[in-house]
Design a protein around this motif. Structure first.
Motif, short mmCIF file in Angstrom:
data_model
loop_
_atom_site.label_atom_id
_atom_site.label_comp_id
_atom_site.label_asym_id
_atom_site.label_seq_id
_atom_site.Cartn_x
_atom_site.Cartn_y
_atom_site.Cartn_z
N ILE A 254 0.79 -1.28 0.05
CA ILE A 254 -0.12 -0.02 -0.29
C ILE A 254 0.70 1.08 -0.39
CG2 ILE A 254 -1.74 1.48 1.16
CD1 ILE A 254 -3.53 -1.56 2.02
N PHE A 255 1.81 1.26 0.84
CA PHE A 255 3.26 2.58 1.08
C PHE A 255 3.66 2.78 -0.71
CE2 PHE A 255 7.72 3.49 1.58
CZ PHE A 255 6.52 4.74 2.50
N ALA A 256 4.03 1.60 -1.70
CA ALA A 256 4.81 1.57 -2.39
C ALA A 256 3.24 2.30 -3.45
CB ALA A 256 5.10 0.48 -3.05
N VAL A 257 2.26 1.44 -3.78
CA VAL A 257 1.23 2.25 -4.85
C VAL A 257 1.29 3.65 -4.40
CG1 VAL A 257 -1.54 2.10 -4.95
CG2 VAL A 257 -0.17 -0.08 -5.24
N LEU A 258 0.90 3.75 -2.95
CA LEU A 258 0.76 5.67 -2.65
C LEU A 258 1.97 6.47 -3.24
CD1 LEU A 258 -0.82 5.35 0.86
CD2 LEU A 258 -1.78 5.83 -1.01
N TYR A 259 3.03 5.97 -3.09
CA TYR A 259 3.77 6.83 -3.52
C TYR A 259 3.87 6.67 -4.89
CZ TYR A 259 8.12 3.31 -3.16
OH TYR A 259 8.55 2.17 -3.36
N THR A 260 3.29 6.04 -5.64
CA THR A 260 3.62 5.79 -7.01
C THR A 260 2.38 6.78 -7.81
OG1 THR A 260 4.08 3.32 -6.88
CG2 THR A 260 3.46 4.16 -8.89
N VAL A 261 1.43 6.39 -6.99
CA VAL A 261 0.11 7.36 -7.51
C VAL A 261 -0.30 9.03 -6.80
CG1 VAL A 261 -2.09 7.22 -6.79
CG2 VAL A 261 -1.75 5.03 -7.70
N LEU A 262 0.72 9.52 -6.32
CA LEU A 262 0.31 10.51 -5.96
C LEU A 262 1.23 11.74 -5.94
CD1 LEU A 262 -0.62 12.21 -3.47
CD2 LEU A 262 1.40 11.66 -1.98
N PRO A 263 2.02 10.86 -6.97
CA PRO A 263 2.71 12.20 -7.68
C PRO A 263 2.24 12.50 -9.13
CG PRO A 263 4.82 10.89 -6.53
CD PRO A 263 3.32 10.26 -5.91
N ILE A 264 1.61 11.29 -9.60
CA ILE A 264 0.86 10.97 -10.65
C ILE A 264 -0.54 11.66 -10.53
CG2 ILE A 264 -0.22 9.77 -12.78
CD1 ILE A 264 1.60 7.45 -11.40
N ALA A 265 -1.00 11.68 -9.64
CA ALA A 265 -1.93 12.52 -8.93
C ALA A 265 -1.94 13.60 -9.47
CB ALA A 265 -3.04 11.75 -8.70
N SER A 266 -1.00 14.79 -8.48
CA SER A 266 -0.79 15.39 -8.24
C SER A 266 -0.06 16.39 -9.61
CB SER A 266 0.80 16.13 -7.10
OG SER A 266 -0.09 16.05 -6.42
N MET A 267 0.79 15.94 -10.49
CA MET A 267 1.66 16.09 -11.75
C MET A 267 0.22 16.52 -12.51
SD MET A 267 1.83 14.07 -14.82
CE MET A 267 2.80 12.53 -14.86
N VAL A 268 -0.94 15.45 -12.82
CA VAL A 268 -2.29 15.44 -14.07
C VAL A 268 -2.65 16.78 -14.19
CG1 VAL A 268 -3.92 15.10 -14.35
CG2 VAL A 268 -1.85 12.99 -14.22
N PHE A 269 -2.85 17.03 -12.11
CA PHE A 269 -3.73 18.00 -11.84
C PHE A 269 -3.25 19.40 -12.29
CE2 PHE A 269 -4.17 21.63 -8.28
CZ PHE A 269 -5.19 21.76 -8.37
N ILE A 270 -1.78 19.60 -12.24
CA ILE A 270 -0.86 21.01 -12.53
C ILE A 270 -0.84 20.89 -13.82
CG2 ILE A 270 1.07 19.52 -12.02
CD1 ILE A 270 0.69 23.25 -10.93
N ALA A 271 -0.51 20.21 -14.10
CA ALA A 271 0.04 20.08 -15.63
C ALA A 271 -1.94 20.14 -17.04
CB ALA A 271 0.03 18.64 -16.57
N ALA A 272 -2.39 19.33 -16.34
CA ALA A 272 -3.96 19.43 -16.67
C ALA A 272 -4.71 20.65 -17.09
CB ALA A 272 -4.98 18.66 -16.08
N SER A 273 -4.55 21.03 -15.54
CA SER A 273 -5.34 22.96 -14.90
C SER A 273 -4.61 24.22 -15.52
CB SER A 273 -5.75 22.95 -13.66
OG SER A 273 -4.34 22.94 -12.73
N GLY A 274 -2.95 23.63 -15.08
CA GLY A 274 -2.74 25.60 -16.06
C GLY A 274 -2.13 26.45 -14.69
N ILE A 275 -3.10 25.91 -13.61
CA ILE A 275 -3.37 27.14 -12.99
C ILE A 275 -1.31 27.36 -12.47
CG2 ILE A 275 -2.97 27.36 -10.30
CD1 ILE A 275 -5.02 25.53 -10.23
N ASP A 276 -1.48 29.04 -12.43
CA ASP A 276 -0.33 29.73 -12.33
C ASP A 276 0.50 29.33 -10.40
OD1 ASP A 276 1.17 31.87 -12.58
OD2 ASP A 276 1.30 31.93 -10.66
#
Lengths: 119, 126, 408
Positions: C316-338
């Motif tokens: 679970i620990f490994a999946v979380l540290y894999t999924v979390l950066p992807i989710a945050s990355m998608v959020f900032i890249a897709a939204s383009g928020i400054d």
């Protein structure tokens, strides 16, 4: 084992470690039996699983967890498998034998084994 | 206790804030002030580049960012009671930056910077 | 016996790892808009973080438990969910801001959109997390973070008028823009310096390294010295903006403007110094943040964790540290928020949920069950409690005024 064990302080929400010291999960609840003939209540088993955990947060959340899991994910670890209490709850058996590692087993089988790396 | 009150608040605020980032409410004065700052900053970035004291990529990237910020400011000013003088100055600055978007030379940077300084001066009265 | 090399490394990583996109964004916005007059907010945050880091290190060393484990054991699942949910929101947003910050640094060097770079940064983060050992992950970026010292050098290059600076520091000045935006940035500054996510991360790191009582003194020196000097770097960023930008009428509303302050000091070299600083600080913090939430969740739920363990051993620990950066990355890249705007909002949000993290922590720090003879001194309790409640009160007052009444 200690003479005075407080259910809420020493058992519920404390860490379960298996016979080798591996982390299993935390205790979600305790099942206590009140003898029909009266007398002292007896601790039967430790409760683990989404439903007893959710029920401690909120009754309705417990019902939701029951509906999702169909009541199949609640695990009872008999008190006879507990070897020591305080501050962690230590078991005489291996984590795998408790049936309480379902969440980690599922994630390992379906997700974690696909993570490639040097570790 | 304080901690308990934040529980329902936190996720709600988080959501509304994240979606509100782009449209942080601003008064006209603040919009004009921010536009002036962006114009002065562009001018300064271009002057440093013209003096050979900055890199081309950095200058180009900065200009692009300031142009985008000015576009937002201009849109806000258009729907507000700001003076036409201010709106015209912002529009002029935008066109100066737009002209540089294809690529900048040191000479172009210097003349653009002085025109931006003039635009900024028109915003100083507010 | 105190090991000097351990202290030296601890100090270097604490100093170098102190600054992140939150410090850079809030400190330079503060300096560019209000001159030297918000240094007090950094000092307040620094006092709190020195105390908090010393406390959580001591807690882990004495109790041989990680912090989040104790929160669950002491307060139960129902209460533990409060800080957990709050941290899930703030950590996710802050991680997105750090990824955006690192991406923005690369944008300034290449001209390629930061949203594309954010994807690259997110993937790099993933590769590092799934391959590198904890010691490297924890110390590498932090030592590189010493490049932030360029802001101190900038103050000398810019011929800072130190007398005027000293006067400015002790004279609160809201700059004619009203109190709301002034205290909005002040709140963000306190949060940025205080960085409550460090509680879980620092404690987990100490626990993985197997700290015992013998580490208490070393921990005290590293907390006070490392965090103290780290705060000095943040003050240097604020002062650089106050010296290089404020007199020119330039306010920091986007990250490239911070770079302009180093361009003013160093010319073209300033571009590279800024991009490297922004990248290293953001990326280093992103690594810590990507691990913090997985630590917190697995500790609270009693599951296995460990950065150096194979993913199948800590699934679970490994999946979380894999999924979390992807989710945050998608959020900032897709939204383009400054990234800078996202950072500022996140900082004030962190101030809002600060009591949910800090008050249970203080209760634990006064419990002899976990600390034996090493419970808190009352001075530490009062200092941290006051600063926390002040930041919370400010955020409660300032947030609605800023977003509803048009403070900005």
């Amino acid at each position: 084992m200690n003479d005075h064990i407080l259910l809420m302080r020493d058992i519920v929400d404390n860490q379960i470690l298996d016979v080798r010291g591996a982390r299993v999960t935390k205790v979600a609840g305790v099942e206590v039996e009140l003898p029909a003939a009266g007398g002292e209540p007896v601790v039967r088993c430790l409760l683990v699983g989404p439903e007893p955990l959710a029920r401690r947060v909120n009754g309705q959340l417990g019902d939701v967890a029951r509906r999702i899991t169909g009541g199949r994910r609640t695990v009872r670890i008999p008190w006879s498998d507990v070897s020591d209490v305080g501050p962690d709850v230590r078991l005489r058996i291996e984590a795998r034998a408790t049936g309480a590692t379902h969440a980690e087993d599922w994630v390992r089988a379906h997700l974690a084994r696909f993570i490639v790396g040097l570790k | 206790m304080n901690t308990l009150r934040t529980r329902p608040l936190a996720p709600l605020l988080a959501l509304s804030l994240v979606f509100g980032v782009g449209c942080r409410a601003q008064s006209v004065d603040q919009t004009v002030g921010q536009a002036r700052s962006d114009i002065v900053a562009s001018a300064f970035a271009l002057e440093r580049y013209a003096d050979g004291a900055s890199t081309r990529t950095f200058t180009q990237a900065s200009i692009q960012q300031y142009a985008a910020a000015l576009r937002a400011s201009a849109a806000t000013l258009r729907g507000s009671a700001a003076g036409t003088k201010e709106a015209a100055a912002v529009a002029d600055a935008r066109s100066v930056l737009a002209a540089l978007s294809a690529g900048i030379t040191k000479d172009a940077a210097r003349s653009a910077a002085s025109r931006l300084r003039a635009d900024a001066a028109k915003l100083s009265g507010t | 016996m105190i090991r000097l090399s351990g202290i030296a490394l601890g100090l270097l990583t604490a100093i170098g790892g102190f600054v992140d996109v939150g410090n850079i964004a809030t400190a330079s916005e503060a300096g560019s808009k209000y001159g030297f007059s918000l240094v007090w907010a950094i000092v307040l945050g620094a006092v709190a973080v020195v105390f908090l880091i010393e406390m959580v290190g001591r807690l882990t060393a004495v109790s041989d438990r990680a912090y989040a484990d104790i929160v669950r054991e002491k307060f139960g699942i129902k209460f533990a969910l409060v800080p957990l949910l709050a941290d899930m929101v703030t950590n996710f947003l802050l991680l997105a801001a750090e990824i955006g910050g690192a991406g923005f640094a690369l944008y300034l060097l290449t001209g390629v959109s930061f949203r594309i770079w954010a994807v690259v940064v997110g993937l790099a983060l993933l590769v590092l997390l799934t391959n590198a050992r904890f010691r490297l992950i924890e110390n590498g970026p932090s030592v590189l973070g010493l490049v932030t010292l360029c802001f101190v050098a900038a103050l000398f290059t810019l011929n800072t008028d130190w007398t005027a600076a000293g006067r400015g520091i002790i004279t609160p000045d809201t700059g004619g823009g009203g109190a709301v935006p002034y205290f909005y940035i002040a709140t963000g500054l306190v949060s940025a310096v205080l960085s409550p996510y460090l509680l879980t991360f620092y404690s987990s790191g100490a626990h993985e390294e197997g700290w015992t009582r013998s580490m208490i003194r070393q921990n005290r020196i590293v907390a006070a010295g490392g965090m103290g000097f780290g705060a000095v770097l943040t003050i240097a960023i604020l002062m650089t903006a106050a010296v290089a930008l404020q007199p020119r009428g330039i306010e920091v509303n986007q990250l490239q403007t911070v770079g302009l302050s180093l361009v003013a000091a160093f010319g073209s070299a300033g571009v590279y110094l800024f991009a490297i600083t922004l990248f290293v600080c953001s990326f280093g913090a992103a690594i810590e943040l990507a691990l913090t939430l997985p630590f917190e969740i697995t500790q609270m739920m009693g599951w296995s964790y460990g950065v150096d363990a194979r993913p199948v051993d800590v699934p679970i620990f490994a999946v979380l540290y894999t999924v979390l950066p992807i989710a945050s990355m998608v959020f900032i890249a897709a939204s383009g928020i400054d990234p800078l705007q996202l950072t500022l909002v996140t900082m004030v949000l962190i101030a809002l949920v600060l009591p949910a993290d800090v008050i249970p922590f203080l209760v634990i720090m006064n419990d002899p069950t976990y600390l034996q003879d090493q419970t808190n001194h009352w001075v530490a309790n009062i200092a941290v409690l006051l600063i926390t409640l002040m930041a919370f009160a400010l955020s409660v007052i300032v947030l609605p005024l800023t977003f509803l009444a048009g403070g900005g």
